[in-house]
Motif scaffolding. Structure first.
Motif, mmCIF file in Angstrom:
data_model
loop_
_atom_site.group_PDB
_atom_site.id
_atom_site.type_symbol
_atom_site.label_atom_id
_atom_site.label_comp_id
_atom_site.label_asym_id
_atom_site.label_seq_id
_atom_site.Cartn_x
_atom_site.Cartn_y
_atom_site.Cartn_z
ATOM 1 N N ILE A 44 -1.311 7.752 -7.068
ATOM 2 C CA ILE A 44 -2.544 7.631 -6.285
ATOM 3 C C ILE A 44 -2.146 7.143 -4.905
ATOM 4 O O ILE A 44 -1.475 6.101 -4.782
ATOM 5 C CB ILE A 44 -3.513 6.606 -6.919
ATOM 6 C CG1 ILE A 44 -3.712 6.939 -8.385
ATOM 7 C CG2 ILE A 44 -4.799 6.511 -6.093
ATOM 8 C CD1 ILE A 44 -5.064 7.322 -8.835
ATOM 9 N N ASN A 45 -2.540 7.900 -3.901
ATOM 10 C CA ASN A 45 -2.063 7.574 -2.560
ATOM 11 C C ASN A 45 -2.943 6.531 -1.877
ATOM 12 O O ASN A 45 -3.885 6.874 -1.184
ATOM 13 C CB ASN A 45 -1.980 8.858 -1.731
ATOM 14 C CG ASN A 45 -1.199 8.622 -0.453
ATOM 15 O OD1 ASN A 45 -0.497 7.608 -0.332
ATOM 16 N ND2 ASN A 45 -1.329 9.521 0.496
ATOM 17 N N ILE A 46 -2.641 5.239 -2.114
ATOM 18 C CA ILE A 46 -3.352 4.193 -1.367
ATOM 19 C C ILE A 46 -2.347 3.194 -0.802
ATOM 20 O O ILE A 46 -1.199 3.116 -1.233
ATOM 21 C CB ILE A 46 -4.407 3.432 -2.216
ATOM 22 C CG1 ILE A 46 -3.761 2.836 -3.455
ATOM 23 C CG2 ILE A 46 -5.598 4.287 -2.535
ATOM 24 C CD1 ILE A 46 -4.665 1.828 -4.139
ATOM 25 N N LYS A 55 -9.080 -2.475 -5.671
ATOM 26 C CA LYS A 55 -10.200 -2.854 -6.561
ATOM 27 C C LYS A 55 -10.939 -1.608 -7.050
ATOM 28 O O LYS A 55 -11.194 -1.457 -8.244
ATOM 29 C CB LYS A 55 -11.163 -3.797 -5.830
ATOM 30 C CG LYS A 55 -12.397 -4.125 -6.648
ATOM 31 C CD LYS A 55 -13.312 -5.133 -5.981
ATOM 32 C CE LYS A 55 -14.570 -5.290 -6.851
ATOM 33 N NZ LYS A 55 -15.496 -6.296 -6.361
ATOM 34 N N ASP A 56 -11.279 -0.710 -6.125
ATOM 35 C CA ASP A 56 -11.990 0.512 -6.518
ATOM 36 C C ASP A 56 -11.173 1.313 -7.526
ATOM 37 O O ASP A 56 -11.701 1.794 -8.528
ATOM 38 C CB ASP A 56 -12.274 1.386 -5.285
ATOM 39 C CG ASP A 56 -13.302 0.729 -4.364
ATOM 40 O OD1 ASP A 56 -14.027 -0.180 -4.834
ATOM 41 O OD2 ASP A 56 -13.371 1.117 -3.170
ATOM 42 N N LEU A 57 -9.892 1.424 -7.251
ATOM 43 C CA LEU A 57 -8.997 2.184 -8.135
ATOM 44 C C LEU A 57 -8.979 1.568 -9.531
ATOM 45 O O LEU A 57 -9.057 2.276 -10.547
ATOM 46 C CB LEU A 57 -7.597 2.169 -7.504
ATOM 47 C CG LEU A 57 -6.443 2.758 -8.297
ATOM 48 C CD1 LEU A 57 -6.678 4.242 -8.529
ATOM 49 C CD2 LEU A 57 -5.127 2.574 -7.551
ATOM 50 N N VAL A 58 -8.899 0.250 -9.596
ATOM 51 C CA VAL A 58 -8.815 -0.456 -10.874
ATOM 52 C C VAL A 58 -10.120 -0.282 -11.657
ATOM 53 O O VAL A 58 -10.110 0.009 -12.855
ATOM 54 C CB VAL A 58 -8.483 -1.954 -10.634
ATOM 55 C CG1 VAL A 58 -8.725 -2.789 -11.880
ATOM 56 C CG2 VAL A 58 -7.034 -2.084 -10.160
ATOM 57 N N ILE A 63 -8.470 0.019 -15.357
ATOM 58 C CA ILE A 63 -7.089 -0.463 -15.474
ATOM 59 C C ILE A 63 -7.073 -1.877 -16.065
ATOM 60 O O ILE A 63 -7.868 -2.729 -15.684
ATOM 61 C CB ILE A 63 -6.399 -0.364 -14.091
ATOM 62 C CG1 ILE A 63 -6.054 1.123 -13.850
ATOM 63 C CG2 ILE A 63 -5.149 -1.243 -14.007
ATOM 64 C CD1 ILE A 63 -5.770 1.496 -12.449
ATOM 65 N N ASP A 64 -6.152 -2.085 -17.032
ATOM 66 C CA ASP A 64 -6.072 -3.381 -17.723
ATOM 67 C C ASP A 64 -4.979 -4.282 -17.155
ATOM 68 O O ASP A 64 -5.001 -5.493 -17.368
ATOM 69 C CB ASP A 64 -5.725 -3.167 -19.210
ATOM 70 C CG ASP A 64 -6.693 -2.229 -19.894
ATOM 71 O OD1 ASP A 64 -7.862 -2.597 -19.986
ATOM 72 O OD2 ASP A 64 -6.273 -1.126 -20.301
#
Ligand code: AMP
Ligand code: GLY
Length: 423
Positions: A44-46, A55-58, A63-64
Motif C-alpha cells: 500500500i503506497n502511503i 489510521k485509515d489504512l488500519v 489490521i490487528d
C-alpha cells in the motif's frame, strides 16, 4: 490476524517473508513495500510518517498488528498515537513509545541513560552553539581521533571521526553554528574514541522480559577493507564468530540486563527490538549506540536463523508474556551481501532492470531498493538486493552468496567482495 509492516527496505522484505510463514497471519500488508514484498503481501503506497493515513489504512483493513520497520515513525510517536486513539488503542504496535525511542532519536538522551544505569560506554560531553568554546576546550583534553555526533537523527550521516584537532574544532563549529546537519546538530555529543572491533546485539523486549537474538556484524563502508564513505550497510554475518560464551555473558550482565531494568526504572514503555551497537575493547563490551528497531542488513541474517513463529513472539510481546516464549535458533551461520547501484552512497541512477533472480535456488534474495514496473523488477534505490545464504561457517555461507551473485545482473551493479574479511 491481519498484519501491517511499515517500511520498504530489505529489512521489511525479510519481516514479510518471516511473518508470511506464520499460520497466525491471515492477511499481510506492507506500506509502502517493494517488489519483494509485493510477491507475498499487499503493498500500500502511503507515507509511513503520515499517521492519519495509517489510521485509515488500519481501520479500513481491520489490521490487528503493526510492525514498525524504520526509526522515523517511532521517534515521531506512532505507538503513542495508536494508544491515544479510541479506535486504534487495541491494535498491537511492535516498537517502543516516543519517550523510549529517544534512545535512538537523541544521542545525548542515550548517553545520559547509559551513564545513569552504569552501562559501559565512552566518556562524553554535549554542547550547543552557546558553549562552542567549551567544546573546543573539551576536544583539547582528548586524544585523537575525535568523535563528534549530531544529537538528532541524521540518516546515518551524523557521526564524524576526525584525526586532526583543528579539523575537529572546525567541524564542531560547522555542526553547531552553521547547522551542518540541520536541526539534528543543534546539539553535539563529543566522545572518547574507543579502539576495538564492532558487533551488534539484538534484544526483544515486552518492557518486562527480554530475549536475546543472535549477534551480527555489519559492514558499513562502501569500499573493501572498510574504506570510503559510510553506507546503510553492505553486508552482514550472524552470529559473530568471535563472540564466545564469556563475552556473551558480559554483554548480557553488563549491558542487556541493565538496559531492560533501566527502561523500567525510567518508565520508558518499550515493546519491540532493541538494537545495541557494541564495540569490544580488549575483552570488554561497550555500547556505541542504541537503535530502537532492527538493523538493515542485520535483519536479513538474524531473522532467517530464528526458528520460532515470529507472529507468536510479537503477540507475546504485545501481551507482556515474552517470558513464556522459548527462542530457538538455527546452529548455522547466515551471511548476506548487498548489491548496490553504482555511485551509491552518492548520486546513482535508478530504473535499471534486474535479471537472474529466478535462477537463485539456494540463497534467499531479499529486495531492498527495487520495485516492479510492467512486471519487471527494476532498481529504485541505492541498496538494491540482499543475498542471504547459510553455511557451517561464515566463509561457507558467503561462498554461496557470491556464487549466486554471479547469476544476477543490473547495469552498474556493485558489491563488496570482502564481507567478513576482518574475522
Ligand atoms: P553511531 O551512529 O553512534 O553508531 O556511530 C557510527 C559509527 O561511528 C559507529 O558504527 C562506529 O564505527 C563509529 N563510532 C561511534 N562512536 C565511536 C566511539 N566512541 N569510538 C569509536 N568509534 C565510534
Ligand atoms: N545497518 C545499520 C543499521 O541498520 O542501523
Amino acid at each position: 490476524m491481519t498484519i501491517l509492516i511499515l517500511g520498504s527496505g530489505g529489512r521489511e522484505h525479510t519481516f514479510a517473508w518471516k511473518i508470511a510463514q506464520s499460520p497466525l497471519c491471515k492477511r499481510l500488508y506492507v506500506a509502502p513495500g517493494n517488489s519483494g514484498t509485493s510477491q507475498i503481501a499487499t503493498n500500500i503506497n502511503i507515507n509511513i510518517t503520515d499517521f492519519d493515513a495509517i489510521k485509515d489504512l488500519v481501520l479500513d483493513n481491520k489490521i490487528d498488528m503493526v510492525v514498525v520497520g524504520p526509526e522515523d515513525p517511532l521517534v515521531q510517536g506512532i505507538h503513542d498515537f495508536f494508544l491515544k486513539d479510541e479506535e486504534l488503542k487495541n491494535v498491537a504496535v511492535i516498537g517502543p513509545q516516543k519517550a523510549a525511542a529517544q534512545l535512538e532519536g537523541s544521542k545525548e538522551f542515550a548517553k545520559e541513560f547509559l551513564y545513569c544505569h552504569n552501562i559501559p560506554t565512552a566518556a562524553y560531553k554535549s554542547f550547543t552553539k552557546d558553549n562552542v568554546k567549551d567544546g573546543y576546550d573539551f576536544l583539547e583534553t582528548l586524544k585523537p581521533p575525535y568523535v563528534l555526533k549530531a544529537d538528532g537523527l541524521a540518516a546515518g550521516k551524523g557521526v564524524l571521526i576526525l584525526n586532526n584537532l583543528n579539523e575537529a574544532k572546525a567541524e564542531l563549529k560547522l555542526m553547531l553554528v552553521d547547522a551542518k546537519f540541520g536541526e539534528a546538530s543543534t546539539k553535539v555529543v563529543i566522545e572518547e574514541f574507543l579502539d576495538g572491533i564492532e558487533l551488534s546485539c539484538f534484544v526483544l523486549t515486552d518492557g518486562k522480559h527480554y530475549k536475546i537474538l543472535p549477534t551480527a556484524k555489519d559492514y558499513k563502508r562502501i569500499g573493501e577493507g572498510d574504506t570510503g564513505l559510510n553506507t546503510g550497510g553492505m553486508g552482514a554475518i550472524s552470529p559473530v564468530p568471535f563472540v564466545d560464551d564469556a563475552l556473551m555473558h558480559k554483554i548480557e550482565e553488563r549491558i542487556v540486563k541493565p538496559t531492560i531494568q533501566g527502561l523500567q526504572k525510567d518508565n520508558l514503555q518499550y515493546k519491540g527490538f532493541v538494537f545495541i551497537g557494541l564495540i569490544k575493547v580488549n575483552d570488554n563490551p561497550f555500547v556505541i549506540e542504541y537503535n530502537v528497531r532492527m538493523g538493515d542488513p542485520e535483519t536479513e541474517v538474524v531473522l532467517p536463523l530464528l526458528k520460532n513463529d515470529l507472529v507468536e513472539i510479537f503477540k507475546a510481546i504485545s501481551e507482556e508474556r515474552l517470558n513464556e516464549i522459548e527462542i530457538e535458533i538455527d546452529t548455522q551461520t547466515a551471511a548476506t551481501v548487498m548489491l548496490v547501484s553504482g555511485g551509491y552512497p552518492e548520486a546513482y541512477e535508478k530504473g535499471k532492470e534486474i535479471s537472474g533472480i529466478e535462477n537463485i535456488k539456494d540463497s534467499l534474495v531479499f529486495h531492498a531498493g527495487a520495485k516492479l514496473k510492467n512486471d519487471k523488477v527494476i532498481t529504485s534505490g541505492g541498496r538494491v538486493l540482499a543475498i542471504t545464504s547459510f553455511g557451517k561457517t561464515h566463509q561457507e555461507a558467503l561462498k554461496k552468496s557470491y556464487q549466486n551473485i554471479e547469476k544476477l545482473h543490473f547495469d552498474k551493479m556493485c558489491y563488496r567482495k570482502d564481507i567478513g574479511f576482518d574475522l
